[in-house]
Write a protein that holds these residues in place. Sequence first.
Motif, PDB file in Angstrom:
ATOM      1  N   ILE A   9       0.853  -1.180   0.000  1.00 27.26           N
ATOM      2  CA  ILE A   9       0.000   0.000   0.000  1.00 27.26           C
ATOM      3  C   ILE A   9       0.893   1.236   0.000  1.00 27.26           C
ATOM      4  N   LEU A  10       0.669   2.093  -0.974  1.00 25.37           N
ATOM      5  CA  LEU A  10       1.447   3.332  -1.092  1.00 25.37           C
ATOM      6  C   LEU A  10       0.721   4.461  -0.386  1.00 25.37           C
ATOM      7  N   LYS A  11       1.462   5.281   0.320  1.00 25.85           N
ATOM      8  CA  LYS A  11       0.876   6.399   1.048  1.00 25.85           C
ATOM      9  C   LYS A  11       0.819   7.663   0.204  1.00 25.85           C
ATOM     10  N   ASN A  12       1.744   7.808  -0.719  1.00 29.08           N
ATOM     11  CA  ASN A  12       1.747   8.984  -1.583  1.00 29.08           C
ATOM     12  C   ASN A  12       2.447   8.659  -2.891  1.00 29.08           C
ATOM     13  N   LYS A  13       2.333   9.556  -3.848  1.00 23.56           N
ATOM     14  CA  LYS A  13       2.875   9.288  -5.184  1.00 23.56           C
ATOM     15  C   LYS A  13       4.392   9.190  -5.196  1.00 23.56           C
ATOM     16  N   GLU A  14       5.064   9.786  -4.229  1.00 25.73           N
ATOM     17  CA  GLU A  14       6.530   9.709  -4.179  1.00 25.73           C
ATOM     18  C   GLU A  14       7.019   8.281  -3.900  1.00 25.73           C
ATOM     19  N   GLU A  15       6.178   7.455  -3.322  1.00 28.12           N
ATOM     20  CA  GLU A  15       6.554   6.073  -3.023  1.00 28.12           C
ATOM     21  C   GLU A  15       6.414   5.162  -4.244  1.00 28.12           C
ATOM     22  N   LEU A  16       5.763   5.652  -5.281  1.00 28.91           N
ATOM     23  CA  LEU A  16       5.574   4.857  -6.491  1.00 28.91           C
ATOM     24  C   LEU A  16       6.893   4.762  -7.243  1.00 28.91           C
ATOM     25  N   PRO A  17       7.357   3.546  -7.521  1.00 28.31           N
ATOM     26  CA  PRO A  17       8.622   3.399  -8.245  1.00 28.31           C
ATOM     27  C   PRO A  17       8.552   4.009  -9.643  1.00 28.31           C
ATOM     28  N   LEU A  18       9.680   4.514 -10.119  1.00 36.84           N
ATOM     29  CA  LEU A  18       9.755   5.065 -11.456  1.00 36.84           C
ATOM     30  C   LEU A  18       9.311   4.002 -12.457  1.00 36.84           C
ATOM     31  N   GLY A  19       8.395   4.361 -13.343  1.00 34.17           N
ATOM     32  CA  GLY A  19       7.902   3.405 -14.336  1.00 34.17           C
ATOM     33  C   GLY A  19       6.615   2.731 -13.914  1.00 34.17           C
ATOM     34  N   GLY A  20       6.118   3.029 -12.731  1.00 34.75           N
ATOM     35  CA  GLY A  20       4.857   2.452 -12.290  1.00 34.75           C
ATOM     36  C   GLY A  20       5.035   1.158 -11.516  1.00 34.75           C
ATOM     37  N   LEU A  21       3.929   0.556 -11.187  1.00 32.96           N
ATOM     38  CA  LEU A  21       3.947  -0.650 -10.373  1.00 32.96           C
ATOM     39  C   LEU A  21       2.903  -1.623 -10.884  1.00 32.96           C
ATOM     40  N   ILE A  22       3.345  -2.773 -11.301  1.00 41.41           N
ATOM     41  CA  ILE A  22       2.442  -3.834 -11.706  1.00 41.41           C
ATOM     42  C   ILE A  22       2.875  -5.079 -10.949  1.00 41.41           C
ATOM     43  N   GLU A  23       1.993  -5.561 -10.082  1.00 41.64           N
ATOM     44  CA  GLU A  23       2.355  -6.730  -9.286  1.00 41.64           C
ATOM     45  C   GLU A  23       2.235  -8.015 -10.092  1.00 41.64           C
ATOM     46  N   GLU A  24       1.259  -8.047 -11.004  1.00 42.21           N
ATOM     47  CA  GLU A  24       1.077  -9.257 -11.785  1.00 42.21           C
ATOM     48  C   GLU A  24       0.503  -8.887 -13.152  1.00 42.21           C
ATOM     49  N   ALA A  25       1.146  -9.328 -14.194  1.00 46.28           N
ATOM     50  CA  ALA A  25       0.640  -9.074 -15.547  1.00 46.28           C
ATOM     51  C   ALA A  25      -0.649  -9.857 -15.739  1.00 46.28           C
ATOM     52  N   GLY A  26      -1.535  -9.307 -16.537  1.00 47.20           N
ATOM     53  CA  GLY A  26      -2.814  -9.978 -16.743  1.00 47.20           C
ATOM     54  C   GLY A  26      -3.241  -9.937 -18.192  1.00 47.20           C
ATOM     55  N   ASN A  27      -4.421 -10.433 -18.418  1.00 46.72           N
ATOM     56  CA  ASN A  27      -4.983 -10.518 -19.746  1.00 46.72           C
ATOM     57  C   ASN A  27      -6.480 -10.305 -19.610  1.00 46.72           C
ATOM     58  N   ALA A  28      -7.089  -9.630 -20.556  1.00 50.01           N
ATOM     59  CA  ALA A  28      -8.526  -9.381 -20.493  1.00 50.01           C
ATOM     60  C   ALA A  28      -9.315 -10.683 -20.454  1.00 50.01           C
ATOM     61  N   GLU A  29      -8.756 -11.758 -20.976  1.00 51.97           N
ATOM     62  CA  GLU A  29      -9.451 -13.042 -20.933  1.00 51.97           C
ATOM     63  C   GLU A  29      -9.590 -13.572 -19.512  1.00 51.97           C
ATOM     64  N   ASP A  30      -8.803 -13.028 -18.587  1.00 49.44           N
ATOM     65  CA  ASP A  30      -8.862 -13.474 -17.200  1.00 49.44           C
ATOM     66  C   ASP A  30     -10.016 -12.832 -16.436  1.00 49.44           C
ATOM     67  N   TYR A  31     -10.669 -11.821 -17.022  1.00 51.36           N
ATOM     68  CA  TYR A  31     -11.697 -11.081 -16.306  1.00 51.36           C
ATOM     69  C   TYR A  31     -13.001 -11.079 -17.092  1.00 51.36           C
ATOM     70  N   GLU A  32     -13.994 -11.787 -16.577  1.00 49.97           N
ATOM     71  CA  GLU A  32     -15.296 -11.811 -17.230  1.00 49.97           C
ATOM     72  C   GLU A  32     -16.011 -10.508 -16.908  1.00 49.97           C
ATOM     73  N   THR A  33     -16.342  -9.750 -17.941  1.00 43.99           N
ATOM     74  CA  THR A  33     -16.907  -8.412 -17.761  1.00 43.99           C
ATOM     75  C   THR A  33     -18.366  -8.314 -18.204  1.00 43.99           C
ATOM     76  N   GLY A  34     -18.947  -9.418 -18.616  1.00 42.53           N
ATOM     77  CA  GLY A  34     -20.326  -9.390 -19.112  1.00 42.53           C
ATOM     78  C   GLY A  34     -21.365  -9.158 -18.039  1.00 42.53           C
ATOM     79  N   GLY A  35     -20.993  -9.237 -16.777  1.00 37.72           N
ATOM     80  CA  GLY A  35     -21.948  -9.106 -15.692  1.00 37.72           C
ATOM     81  C   GLY A  35     -22.556  -7.728 -15.539  1.00 37.72           C
ATOM     82  N   TRP A  36     -21.946  -6.699 -16.098  1.00 38.27           N
ATOM     83  CA  TRP A  36     -22.506  -5.357 -15.948  1.00 38.27           C
ATOM     84  C   TRP A  36     -23.309  -4.926 -17.173  1.00 38.27           C
ATOM     85  N   ARG A  37     -23.510  -5.841 -18.084  1.00 40.56           N
ATOM     86  CA  ARG A  37     -24.233  -5.542 -19.323  1.00 40.56           C
ATOM     87  C   ARG A  37     -25.702  -5.211 -19.019  1.00 40.56           C
TER      88      ARG A  37
END
Length: 98
Positions: A2-30
Motif C-alpha cells: 500500500i502506497l501512502k503517496n505518489k513519491e513512493e511509487l517506483p519510477l515506471g509504475g507498479l504492476i504486481e502481476e501481468a494480466g490478460n482481459a481473458e482473465d476477467y469476465e466483464t459481461g456481468g454489468w451488461r
Amino acid sequence: MILKNKEELPLGGLIEEAGNAEDYETGGWRTFRPIWDFDKCIHCLTCWICCPDSCIIVEEEKVKGTDLKFCKGCGVCANECPTKISAITMKEESKFRE
C-alpha cells in the motif's frame, strides 16, 4: 503493498502481476444483450471487426453469436451492421434474467 503517496511509487509504475482481459469476465454489468437474426446476417464480419471486447464468435468465416462472458452490451455491433434491417438488435438484459 500500500502506497501512502505518489513519491513512493517506483519510477515506471507498479504492476504486481501481468494480466490478460481473458482473465476477467466483464459481461456481468451488461444492460443490453445483442440478439442475432441469422436469416438477415450476411456474415460480413463487420461486427467482429468493430467489437471493442472481441466477443463475437466466428467459426469458418461465419458469425455464430456472442461470448456473453465478455460482452458489455455497448451496441457497437448492432450499430455497425450494414444490413438494411440490422441483423443484430439490442434487448434489455433484465428480460433474460427473469
